[in-house]
Design a protein around this motif. Structure first.
Motif, PDB file in Angstrom:
ATOM      1  N   LEU A  78       0.990  -1.141  -0.058  1.00 64.45           N
ATOM      2  CA  LEU A  78      -0.429   0.494   0.418  1.00 64.45           C
ATOM      3  C   LEU A  78       0.745   1.127  -0.097  1.00 64.45           C
ATOM      4  CD1 LEU A  78      -2.303  -1.528   3.223  1.00 64.45           C
ATOM      5  CD2 LEU A  78      -2.787  -1.774   0.610  1.00 64.45           C
ATOM      6  N   ARG A 104       0.740   5.755  -0.515  1.00 66.34           N
ATOM      7  CA  ARG A 104      -0.419   7.149   0.059  1.00 66.34           C
ATOM      8  C   ARG A 104      -0.171   7.481  -1.549  1.00 66.34           C
ATOM      9  NH1 ARG A 104       2.687  11.879   1.181  1.00 66.34           N
ATOM     10  NH2 ARG A 104       0.900  12.061   2.737  1.00 66.34           N
ATOM     11  N   HIS A 133      -2.128  -0.965  -4.249  1.00 72.04           N
ATOM     12  CA  HIS A 133      -3.059  -0.128  -4.622  1.00 72.04           C
ATOM     13  C   HIS A 133      -1.652   0.989  -3.822  1.00 72.04           C
ATOM     14  CE1 HIS A 133      -5.960  -3.300  -4.143  1.00 72.04           C
ATOM     15  NE2 HIS A 133      -5.850  -3.691  -3.561  1.00 72.04           N
ATOM     16  N   GLU A 134      -1.990   2.190  -5.636  1.00 68.94           N
ATOM     17  CA  GLU A 134      -1.511   3.030  -5.119  1.00 68.94           C
ATOM     18  C   GLU A 134      -2.626   4.501  -4.584  1.00 68.94           C
ATOM     19  OE1 GLU A 134       2.354   3.240  -7.444  1.00 68.94           O
ATOM     20  OE2 GLU A 134       0.551   3.687  -9.143  1.00 68.94           O
ATOM     21  N   HIS A 135      -2.206   5.348  -4.378  1.00 65.90           N
ATOM     22  CA  HIS A 135      -3.260   6.130  -3.432  1.00 65.90           C
ATOM     23  C   HIS A 135      -3.974   6.108  -2.347  1.00 65.90           C
ATOM     24  CE1 HIS A 135      -1.583   8.611  -6.840  1.00 65.90           C
ATOM     25  NE2 HIS A 135      -1.678   7.857  -7.481  1.00 65.90           N
ATOM     26  N   CYS A 136      -3.294   5.347  -1.905  1.00 66.23           N
ATOM     27  CA  CYS A 136      -4.397   4.417  -0.853  1.00 66.23           C
ATOM     28  C   CYS A 136      -3.533   4.553   0.798  1.00 66.23           C
ATOM     29  CB  CYS A 136      -4.161   2.674  -1.061  1.00 66.23           C
ATOM     30  SG  CYS A 136      -4.900   1.882   0.142  1.00 66.23           S
ATOM     31  N   GLU A 137      -4.905   5.293   1.127  1.00 68.69           N
ATOM     32  CA  GLU A 137      -3.739   6.368   2.584  1.00 68.69           C
ATOM     33  C   GLU A 137      -4.069   5.115   3.704  1.00 68.69           C
ATOM     34  OE1 GLU A 137      -2.384  10.294   5.324  1.00 68.69           O
ATOM     35  OE2 GLU A 137      -3.800  10.162   2.662  1.00 68.69           O
ATOM     36  N   THR A 165      -7.874   1.955   5.449  1.00 63.74           N
ATOM     37  CA  THR A 165      -7.342   2.937   4.484  1.00 63.74           C
ATOM     38  C   THR A 165      -8.450   3.888   3.916  1.00 63.74           C
ATOM     39  OG1 THR A 165      -7.932   1.630   1.881  1.00 63.74           O
ATOM     40  CG2 THR A 165      -5.503   1.047   4.107  1.00 63.74           C
ATOM     41  N   GLY A 166      -8.289   4.622   3.045  1.00 63.73           N
ATOM     42  CA  GLY A 166      -8.896   5.467   2.093  1.00 63.73           C
ATOM     43  C   GLY A 166     -10.224   4.390   1.255  1.00 63.73           C
ATOM     44  N   GLN A 167      -9.559   3.317   1.046  1.00 63.57           N
ATOM     45  CA  GLN A 167      -9.761   2.153   0.084  1.00 63.57           C
ATOM     46  C   GLN A 167     -10.511   1.207   0.298  1.00 63.57           C
ATOM     47  OE1 GLN A 167      -7.522   0.938  -3.506  1.00 63.57           O
ATOM     48  NE2 GLN A 167      -6.901   3.915  -3.216  1.00 63.57           N
TER      49      GLN A 167
END
Length: 367
Positions: A33, A35, A170-174, A190-192
């Motif tokens: 993961l 962010r 998983h990118e853009h996954c803070e 996470t945000g997802q």
């Protein structure tokens, strides 16, 4: 240990990427993961010298990781190039240190550690590196020091992982927090959504301290800003890496020359500044006067994961089941990555470790 583990790695810099790469064949599933996009923070921003800038100023814990990594880098570069077609360009140029105050300590260290560092006459340096500025009076040299083209290294690692079926990125996954069962960490929020795992590894660079704080643990890792500039020159302008007054010039194979770097405590601010730009340009011209006729083609800043004495945290977090650290490499993440990630895999998988893991153990070093 049977292959039924699902390992979640938080942070996709070179440490997280290489941790995933080393574990992929050994565990059931690896989930990585980030962010932002993988490899775009400190790993992208650094210079890529495959040596601590002043190796003799570090304690033996850093030295042990550095030596193992330096010897391993060429084969890692070959393996990634073969697997992906993206060459990380492990480029052995040697490194000259000029006018050091602690030259005697450096030479004594080299003798003690069996490293090929030696004193050289300035006339020999001027002959070997004609582009070097004048006014230096003393030099020491290590012939086998390489630099790695770090943006290509992370690109190559990402491509290698994308081709492995049991690795998910998983990118853009803070990561916003941890999922607990009693005293165990069993995943992250996470945000997802939730991501569950048997083991969770924190490799989040400068952000590792902030994340561990969410568990009420104090990890002394803080962001330390560094700014760099880049020139594009003829490919034969600078033949070796040179370092003086804390600043260095690194030649790439295609004529790019990196000049670095500043050390600033500015929190998580990554804004490049005019003050640093002028200071770096002055250093560039002092080291390589021909650069006075060139303008930098790029100027950027990154955040190093600052840690006490630069000793990374590698191993299990005591008192919290399922939580591991591989972070806090400060100025030497790229240098120490191969050894750190190999040692980490040894510990997680219960194998004989490549070096003594005791100095890096989180136990007793976080509160």
């Amino acid at each position: 240990m049977a292959k039924q583990q699902r390992v979640v790695i938080v942070g996709g810099g070179v440490i997280g990427l290489l941790t995933a790469f080393n574990l992929a064949a050994e565990v059931e599933h690896v989930v990585l993961l980030d962010r932002g996009e993988v490899g775009q923070e400190s790993s992208w921003a650094g210079g890529g010298i495959v040596s601590p800038l002043y190796p003799w100023r570090y304690n033996s814990a850093v030295t042990a990781l550095a030596h193992w990594s330096q010897d391993f880098y060429p084969q890692l570069g070959e393996r990634l190039f073969t697997a992906t077609g993206i060459d990380p360009e492990v480029h052995t140029t040697g490194l000259y240190w000029l006018d050091l105050e602690d030259e005697e300590q450096a030479l004594a260290w080299a003798q003690r550690e069996g490293r090929p560092l030696m004193s050289v006459e300035m006339s020999a340096v001027e002959h070997a590196v004609p582009a070097l500025g004048s006014g230096y009076s003393r030099a020491i040299y290590m012939a086998d020091v390489a630099n790695v083209r770090n943006p290509r290294l992370v690109k190559s690692l990402k491509a290698a992982l994308q081709s492995i079926t049991n690795v998910t990125i998983h990118e853009h996954c803070e990561v916003k927090g941890f999922i607990h069962e009693g005293n165990n960490v069993v995943g992250v929020n996470t945000g997802q959504g939730e991501v569950h795992g048997d083991e969770v590894v924190l490799s989040a660079g400068a952000w590792s301290g902030e994340l561990l704080n969410l568990l009420g643990l104090e990890l002394p890792v803080e962001p330390v800003k560094g700014q760099m500039i880049l020139y594009k020159c003829a490919s034969d302008l600078l033949s070796s890496m040179v370092l003086a007054k804390g600043r260095y010039a690194i030649p790439r194979r295609d004529g790019h020359i990196l000049i670095g770097s500043t050390l600033e405590h500015e929190g998580f601010d990554k804004t490049p500044t005019d003050v640093a730009l002028e200071s770096l340009k002055a250093s560039a011209i002092e080291l390589v006067p021909a650069l006075a006729a060139a303008e930098p083609v790029a100027h950027w800043a990154g955040l190093r994961p600052g840690s006490p004495e630069g000793i990374p945290y590698i191993g299990r977090v005591s008192g919290v089941g399922g939580l591991w650290l591989n972070c806090g490499h400060y100025r030497n993440g790229l240098v120490l990555a191969p050894a750190s990630c190999q040692l980490f895999a040894d510990l997680l998988l219960g194998r004989e470790p490549i070096i003594d893991p005791a100095p890096y153990a989180p136990a007793g070093r976080i509160s």
